[in-house]
Design an enzyme around this catalytic site. Sequence first.
Site, mmCIF file in Angstrom:
data_model
loop_
_atom_site.group_PDB
_atom_site.id
_atom_site.type_symbol
_atom_site.label_atom_id
_atom_site.label_comp_id
_atom_site.label_asym_id
_atom_site.label_seq_id
_atom_site.Cartn_x
_atom_site.Cartn_y
_atom_site.Cartn_z
ATOM 1 N N TRP A 160 -72.757 66.378 -75.392
ATOM 2 C CA TRP A 160 -71.947 67.392 -74.720
ATOM 3 C C TRP A 160 -70.895 68.015 -75.618
ATOM 4 C CZ3 TRP A 160 -67.048 65.796 -75.354
ATOM 5 C CH2 TRP A 160 -66.801 64.421 -75.440
ATOM 6 N N ASN A 161 -70.530 67.362 -76.736
ATOM 7 C CA ASN A 161 -69.348 67.827 -77.467
ATOM 8 C C ASN A 161 -69.591 69.088 -78.292
ATOM 9 O OD1 ASN A 161 -70.970 66.202 -79.119
ATOM 10 N ND2 ASN A 161 -69.258 65.523 -80.378
ATOM 11 N N LYS A 184 -83.592 67.644 -73.994
ATOM 12 C CA LYS A 184 -82.741 67.260 -72.877
ATOM 13 C C LYS A 184 -81.280 67.448 -73.276
ATOM 14 C CE LYS A 184 -80.558 63.721 -71.808
ATOM 15 N NZ LYS A 184 -79.370 64.380 -71.168
ATOM 16 N N ALA A 186 -77.132 67.420 -72.654
ATOM 17 C CA ALA A 186 -76.227 66.552 -71.899
ATOM 18 C C ALA A 186 -75.991 67.143 -70.511
ATOM 19 C CB ALA A 186 -74.902 66.413 -72.636
ATOM 20 N N SER A 239 -74.155 58.247 -78.837
ATOM 21 C CA SER A 239 -73.538 56.949 -79.098
ATOM 22 C C SER A 239 -74.503 55.999 -79.791
ATOM 23 C CB SER A 239 -73.061 56.317 -77.782
ATOM 24 O OG SER A 239 -74.163 55.853 -77.022
ATOM 25 N N GLU A 260 -78.323 60.378 -85.174
ATOM 26 C CA GLU A 260 -76.972 60.735 -85.620
ATOM 27 C C GLU A 260 -76.025 60.162 -84.586
ATOM 28 O OE1 GLU A 260 -73.553 62.062 -85.755
ATOM 29 O OE2 GLU A 260 -74.328 64.031 -85.178
ATOM 30 N N LEU A 261 -75.393 59.034 -84.944
ATOM 31 C CA LEU A 261 -74.721 58.200 -83.949
ATOM 32 C C LEU A 261 -73.200 58.211 -84.138
ATOM 33 C CD1 LEU A 261 -77.374 55.329 -84.074
ATOM 34 C CD2 LEU A 261 -77.343 57.362 -82.612
ATOM 35 N N ARG A 288 -60.514 69.196 -84.818
ATOM 36 C CA ARG A 288 -61.704 69.958 -84.449
ATOM 37 C C ARG A 288 -62.258 69.409 -83.147
ATOM 38 N NH1 ARG A 288 -67.505 70.286 -87.652
ATOM 39 N NH2 ARG A 288 -68.251 72.203 -86.677
ATOM 40 N N CYS A 294 -68.006 63.349 -83.879
ATOM 41 C CA CYS A 294 -68.381 62.156 -84.639
ATOM 42 C C CYS A 294 -67.836 62.218 -86.064
ATOM 43 C CB CYS A 294 -69.887 61.981 -84.643
ATOM 44 S SG CYS A 294 -70.792 63.430 -85.228
ATOM 45 N N GLU A 391 -64.219 54.215 -82.161
ATOM 46 C CA GLU A 391 -64.162 55.664 -82.234
ATOM 47 C C GLU A 391 -63.221 56.176 -81.143
ATOM 48 O OE1 GLU A 391 -67.421 59.150 -83.139
ATOM 49 O OE2 GLU A 391 -68.030 57.467 -81.883
ATOM 50 N N SER A 451 -69.112 69.929 -92.430
ATOM 51 C CA SER A 451 -70.311 70.479 -91.786
ATOM 52 C C SER A 451 -70.715 71.797 -92.420
ATOM 53 C CB SER A 451 -70.050 70.685 -90.288
ATOM 54 O OG SER A 451 -69.744 69.456 -89.660
#
Length: 491
Positions: A160-161, A184, A186, A239, A260-261, A288, A294, A391, A451
């Site tokens: 969702w972020n 799929k 979020a 997560s 990518e956790l 940010r 993450c 985190e 990024s």
Amino acid sequence: MSHTDALQLLPTDHRALLVGGQWRPSADGARFEVTDPADGSVVCEVADGTAEDATAALDAAVAAQPGWAATPPRERGEVLRRAFDLLMERADEVAALMSLEMGKPLAEARGEVAYGAEFFRWFAEEAVRIHGLWMQAPAGGSRILTMKKPVGPCLFITPWNFPLAMGTRKIAPAVAAGCTMVLKPASQTPLTMLVLAGILAEAGLPDGVLNVVPTTRDADLSTTLQADDRLRKVSFTGSTAVGRKLVEQSAPGLQRVSMELGGNAPFLVFEDADLDAAVDGAMVAKMRNMGEACTSANRFLVHSSVAEEFGSRLAERMGALTVGRGQDDGVDVGPLIDAKAVESVTGLVEEAVADGARLLTGGAAHEGAGHFVEPTVLVDVAASSRINREEIFGPVAPISTFETESEAVARANDTEYGLTSYVYTRDLARSIRVAEGLAFGMVGLNTGLVSNAAAPFGGMKASGFGREGGFEGIEEYLETTYVALPVPAAD
């Protein structure tokens, strides 16, 4: 911008599932609410997909796979290039919708649109650069030919972020490589992805190449699809706990996986650092997306000789930020995603203070509607404090001190995670030693922003494996076939 204005980009009949090019309701007719985290109001309702819908989406992806794989690379790239142009033309509208469902300030949402669109442009160019190898076997007598083929139908699960960019990072290389997919989004933020799917269709992406199944029944979808041997690839951003489960579920079908956790990024400031640049970088790396990233700087490790000055400067900058609804003018910091996030972040702050940390600014949640937390700076944070181990995912900067380079690197690496790290120093030799010593997939050297669509994004250890973006990104969606060609000597 009102709810109604922002939603004009998403017609009512597109608040549904996209399966085989058709917008349709869920198999059981269920729908779920999407809410504005700034005030809890309902934005709209979206179809709530079932396991049956997931299978239908995979059916469509499987049916489309042969034709899409056979499509010339230039045509696949042109679809992505048109999607880039369309997305940038509608950047303001997409940003407003993203801000509405996720909460980030409009300026940040526009930045995400630009960043996310860049994956379409990058992989539009990479689509025509998929190549193999031709070589003579070392012993002679034969030739070695390798060729690249699309891995096949994929499952993408996005968070969702960053509701747009986390989708384009997966969709773009898959499209370029010739893969079809089921995505799929979020359940907190499905609207941006539904708009993006419409843009890709308008850009000429054939029916069934991208299928989108919003759902609140996440486990039903993933277990159903991963049990199907037609699915060949899973890519997940989220997560570590969920990532581990998806990796387990991939084992029976031996599906390719990219994970990518979670992250616990250290931000190292050495005694010779340019403090102006370090504070600027800290604001970027920490704030940010309100810290809900993450890649967010999670632990600030600062040399004891500059820690006080760095902390006071950072607190001044953080304390001056304006908190409010993301779509309002002048807002720097939007709401967190939900009440649970607020409880988690404020709980970490309270526990750190109880462990002996000093609060320089912020530290509390706002009263009333919405999920707001004040930008917060803590100093004298104990290394063992939970805020340094977990985190944070919020606008909180905990500062601890170190004395030596080796201590800084050791403490930075003292985490199960290994996604992003940041280093501020003006010593070239030190920068090389530290970058080589850090057990992280990415290092920001004198910058708070890592990024970039042209760079390989990803981590190690409990932060996952695989890379998105860069030259490496498309390899995640390609298989290699080796062909042995005997070439007898001439008579």
